[in-house]
Design a protein around this motif. Structure first.
Motif, PDB file in Angstrom:
ATOM      1  N   ILE A   1       0.874  -1.183   0.000  1.00  0.00           N
ATOM      2  CA  ILE A   1       0.000   0.000   0.000  1.00  0.00           C
ATOM      3  C   ILE A   1       0.905   1.225   0.000  1.00  0.00           C
ATOM      4  O   ILE A   1       1.864   1.304   0.786  1.00  0.00           O
ATOM      5  N   THR A   2       0.569   2.206  -0.851  1.00  0.00           N
ATOM      6  CA  THR A   2       1.442   3.381  -0.940  1.00  0.00           C
ATOM      7  C   THR A   2       1.109   4.433   0.104  1.00  0.00           C
ATOM      8  O   THR A   2      -0.023   4.526   0.585  1.00  0.00           O
ATOM      9  N   GLN A   3       2.106   5.235   0.360  1.00  0.00           N
ATOM     10  CA  GLN A   3       1.923   6.502   1.064  1.00  0.00           C
ATOM     11  C   GLN A   3       0.993   7.373   0.215  1.00  0.00           C
ATOM     12  O   GLN A   3       0.888   7.156  -1.009  1.00  0.00           O
ATOM     13  N   LEU A   4       0.321   8.322   0.833  1.00  0.00           N
ATOM     14  CA  LEU A   4      -0.542   9.207   0.038  1.00  0.00           C
ATOM     15  C   LEU A   4       0.304   9.984  -0.975  1.00  0.00           C
ATOM     16  O   LEU A   4       1.492  10.235  -0.757  1.00  0.00           O
ATOM     17  N   PHE A   5      -0.303  10.302  -2.103  1.00  0.00           N
ATOM     18  CA  PHE A   5       0.328  11.173  -3.098  1.00  0.00           C
ATOM     19  C   PHE A   5      -0.782  11.997  -3.736  1.00  0.00           C
ATOM     20  O   PHE A   5      -1.949  11.578  -3.743  1.00  0.00           O
ATOM     21  N   LEU A   6      -0.425  13.161  -4.237  1.00  0.00           N
ATOM     22  CA  LEU A   6      -1.433  14.055  -4.821  1.00  0.00           C
ATOM     23  C   LEU A   6      -1.238  14.241  -6.314  1.00  0.00           C
ATOM     24  O   LEU A   6      -2.026  14.923  -6.964  1.00  0.00           O
ATOM     25  N   ASP A   7      -0.188  13.628  -6.852  1.00  0.00           N
ATOM     26  CA  ASP A   7       0.080  13.707  -8.290  1.00  0.00           C
ATOM     27  C   ASP A   7       0.220  12.267  -8.792  1.00  0.00           C
ATOM     28  O   ASP A   7       1.203  11.575  -8.449  1.00  0.00           O
ATOM     29  N   ASN A   8      -0.746  11.807  -9.581  1.00  0.00           N
ATOM     30  CA  ASN A   8      -0.749  10.406 -10.005  1.00  0.00           C
ATOM     31  C   ASN A   8       0.491  10.029 -10.814  1.00  0.00           C
ATOM     32  O   ASN A   8       0.868   8.857 -10.862  1.00  0.00           O
TER      33      ASN A   8
ATOM     34  N   PRO B   1       1.007  19.475  -5.929  1.00  0.00           N
ATOM     35  CA  PRO B   1       0.950  19.955  -7.308  1.00  0.00           C
ATOM     36  C   PRO B   1       0.321  21.353  -7.376  1.00  0.00           C
ATOM     37  O   PRO B   1      -0.493  21.699  -6.522  1.00  0.00           O
ATOM     38  N   LYS B   2       0.690  22.090  -8.442  1.00  0.00           N
ATOM     39  CA  LYS B   2       0.199  23.474  -8.587  1.00  0.00           C
ATOM     40  C   LYS B   2      -1.325  23.537  -8.512  1.00  0.00           C
ATOM     41  O   LYS B   2      -1.914  24.387  -7.874  1.00  0.00           O
ATOM     42  N   LYS B   3      -1.945  22.584  -9.217  1.00  0.00           N
ATOM     43  CA  LYS B   3      -3.415  22.558  -9.280  1.00  0.00           C
ATOM     44  C   LYS B   3      -4.005  22.413  -7.879  1.00  0.00           C
ATOM     45  O   LYS B   3      -5.017  23.017  -7.534  1.00  0.00           O
ATOM     46  N   PHE B   4      -3.307  21.635  -7.029  1.00  0.00           N
ATOM     47  CA  PHE B   4      -3.778  21.423  -5.667  1.00  0.00           C
ATOM     48  C   PHE B   4      -3.579  22.683  -4.817  1.00  0.00           C
ATOM     49  O   PHE B   4      -4.449  23.078  -4.041  1.00  0.00           O
ATOM     50  N   VAL B   5      -2.431  23.323  -4.987  1.00  0.00           N
ATOM     51  CA  VAL B   5      -2.131  24.541  -4.215  1.00  0.00           C
ATOM     52  C   VAL B   5      -3.157  25.629  -4.545  1.00  0.00           C
ATOM     53  O   VAL B   5      -3.629  26.355  -3.653  1.00  0.00           O
TER      54      VAL B   5
ATOM     55  N   ALA C   1     -13.884  20.671  -2.284  1.00  0.00           N
ATOM     56  CA  ALA C   1     -12.797  20.677  -3.273  1.00  0.00           C
ATOM     57  C   ALA C   1     -11.862  19.486  -3.034  1.00  0.00           C
ATOM     58  O   ALA C   1     -11.395  18.848  -3.990  1.00  0.00           O
ATOM     59  N   GLY C   2     -11.604  19.160  -1.760  1.00  0.00           N
ATOM     60  CA  GLY C   2     -10.749  18.009  -1.416  1.00  0.00           C
ATOM     61  C   GLY C   2     -11.372  16.702  -1.891  1.00  0.00           C
ATOM     62  O   GLY C   2     -10.694  15.814  -2.419  1.00  0.00           O
ATOM     63  N   ILE C   3     -12.681  16.596  -1.730  1.00  0.00           N
ATOM     64  CA  ILE C   3     -13.395  15.394  -2.178  1.00  0.00           C
ATOM     65  C   ILE C   3     -13.307  15.303  -3.712  1.00  0.00           C
ATOM     66  O   ILE C   3     -12.999  14.242  -4.271  1.00  0.00           O
ATOM     67  N   ALA C   4     -13.552  16.416  -4.381  1.00  0.00           N
ATOM     68  CA  ALA C   4     -13.517  16.426  -5.856  1.00  0.00           C
ATOM     69  C   ALA C   4     -12.128  16.045  -6.359  1.00  0.00           C
ATOM     70  O   ALA C   4     -11.979  15.297  -7.330  1.00  0.00           O
ATOM     71  N   TYR C   5     -11.099  16.547  -5.662  1.00  0.00           N
ATOM     72  CA  TYR C   5      -9.718  16.250  -6.070  1.00  0.00           C
ATOM     73  C   TYR C   5      -9.437  14.744  -5.938  1.00  0.00           C
ATOM     74  O   TYR C   5      -8.848  14.123  -6.832  1.00  0.00           O
ATOM     75  N   ALA C   6      -9.876  14.166  -4.818  1.00  0.00           N
ATOM     76  CA  ALA C   6      -9.654  12.725  -4.599  1.00  0.00           C
ATOM     77  C   ALA C   6     -10.414  11.902  -5.645  1.00  0.00           C
ATOM     78  O   ALA C   6      -9.892  10.912  -6.177  1.00  0.00           O
ATOM     79  N   ILE C   7     -11.634  12.314  -5.962  1.00  0.00           N
ATOM     80  CA  ILE C   7     -12.436  11.581  -6.959  1.00  0.00           C
ATOM     81  C   ILE C   7     -11.722  11.621  -8.315  1.00  0.00           C
ATOM     82  O   ILE C   7     -11.636  10.610  -9.025  1.00  0.00           O
TER      83      ILE C   7
ATOM     84  N   ASN D   1      -8.709  19.747   5.247  1.00  0.00           N
ATOM     85  CA  ASN D   1      -8.333  20.980   5.959  1.00  0.00           C
ATOM     86  C   ASN D   1      -6.840  21.262   5.798  1.00  0.00           C
ATOM     87  O   ASN D   1      -6.034  20.354   5.602  1.00  0.00           O
ATOM     88  N   LYS D   2      -6.500  22.555   5.860  1.00  0.00           N
ATOM     89  CA  LYS D   2      -5.157  23.012   5.494  1.00  0.00           C
ATOM     90  C   LYS D   2      -4.100  22.500   6.496  1.00  0.00           C
ATOM     91  O   LYS D   2      -3.020  22.082   6.108  1.00  0.00           O
ATOM     92  N   ARG D   3      -4.456  22.500   7.778  1.00  0.00           N
ATOM     93  CA  ARG D   3      -3.495  22.048   8.792  1.00  0.00           C
ATOM     94  C   ARG D   3      -3.091  20.603   8.569  1.00  0.00           C
ATOM     95  O   ARG D   3      -1.934  20.222   8.677  1.00  0.00           O
TER      96      ARG D   3
END
Ligand code: FAD
Length: 291
Positions: free
Chosen positions: A171-178, A222-226, A242-248, A206-208
């Motif tokens: 199982i991978t660590q989380l990542f935000l850029d596929n 990633p820029k898109k995430f920032v 927005a976080g949910i949409a990004y994960a989807i 949440n940001k924290r």
């Protein structure tokens, strides 16, 4: 059921929860599990504090309840950094008595105050388990390279070693850029690592939380995430959406690409997990019927 067998029909969809703090109301985690079990995930994994102690007892209890009360397969995490071999044996014996079949064998993060134990790396625990027990063993991997590794090559070498020692599934660590995941998976396959690799996805709400994760795990934003984070950081509801949409979006792309599985870090938030699952449920079924 051993999780490695689930990949005969991929993509697998699994969830992760953490046990409540020692002084917290225990009923909350059971409400959460009740709601998460409605998703009918392939399994739910339960984290384990690296310092051991009472939190570990809760991990075992919750993992056992996931199977026995909610009829969902479970995985108990086990970090070994401060365990002696007799302590590891005691914990593993208890997991076996509780009917737990799957263990996510980890080193744990090295913190200044953790007492050193008999295991230096997750591979030591994996070998220890493989020599004595019949558990299905899962291990962690890092698409953006583990922060302590001197190079991606070194990290892959040790990952292959974990599989040679007995890890059945990763199982991978989380990542935000596929793209990090795709490049990592390709290199892992070239390196001869053929265990199923589930992609760890964390919906950032949440940001924290994301700042802590970036610091701890060395994950690139990633820029898109920032842009999303900066636009909605002061509006809780908008940031959550927005976080949910990004994960989807990430999951949709991964499933279309034929990922072995998605492991959703739920942060014990059933509402968020449900919204994501509802959006990708049909993609998962199509993936299964195509294999
Ligand atoms: P290892 O595999 O030991 O790797 C750590 C570092 O050492 C890497 O740089 C690796 O390349 C290197 N290395 C590995 N093997 C060797 C070797 N034999 N010789 C020399 N170098 C080696 N932490 C918790 O405390 N509790 C949890 O419940 C938990 N759950 C997690 C779930 C997932 C899916 C993930 C990805 C991580 C989780 N963690 C958890 C965090 C994890 O404990 C940390 O990331 C930790 O820093 C590394 O753990 P590991 O098992 O990958 O360690």
């Amino acid at each position: 059921m051993r999780t490695a067998e689930l990949f005969e029909q991929k993509p697998v969809f699994s969830l992760e929860v953490f046990p409540p703090k020692p002084d917290a109301d225990e009923s909350v985690i059971y409400d959460t599990l009740e709601q998460l079990s409605d998703i009918h995930p392939d399994f739910i994994s339960v984290t384990y504090g690296a310092g051991g102690g009472k939190n570990g007892t809760k991990t075992i209890q919750i993992a056992s309840d996931i199977q026995n009360r909610y009829g969902v397969e479970s995985v108990a995490h086990l970090p070994c950094i401060s365990l002696t071999k007799p302590q590891a044996k005691e914990i593993l014996d208890r997991m076996q008595e509780c009917g737990i079949e799957n263990i996510l064998a980890l080193r744990g993060d090295i913190t200044g105050d953790a007492a050193p134990g008999d295991f230096l790396h997750a591979s030591d625990l994996i070998s220890f388990i493989r020599e004595r027990y019949d558990f299905n063993i899962i291990a962690a991997c890092y698409p953006e390279v583990h922060p302590e590794s001197s190079s991606a090559v070194d990290d892959l070498k040790w990952l292959r070693y974990k599989v040679e020692c007995g890890a059945d599934h990763l199982i991978t660590q989380l990542f935000l850029d596929n793209d990090y995941f795709y490049a990592f998976r390709e290199k892992a396959r070239i390196a001869g690592i053929d265990a199923p690799i589930e992609a760890g996805i964390m919906p950032v709400t949440n940001k924290r939380q994301i700042e802590r994760m970036v610091k701890l795990c060395g994950v690139e934003l990633p820029k898109k995430f920032v842009r999303v984070l900066e636009k909605y950081e002061h509006n809780e509801e908008a940031l959550r959406d927005a976080g949910i949409a990004y994960a989807i979006d990430q999951i949709t792309d991964l499933i279309a690409d034929g990922v072995d599985g998605i492991h959703l870090y739920t942060m014990n938030n059933p509402l968020v997990a449900h919204r994501i699952y509802d959006a990708v449920q049909s993609l998962i079924s199509v993936g299964v019927s195509c294999t």
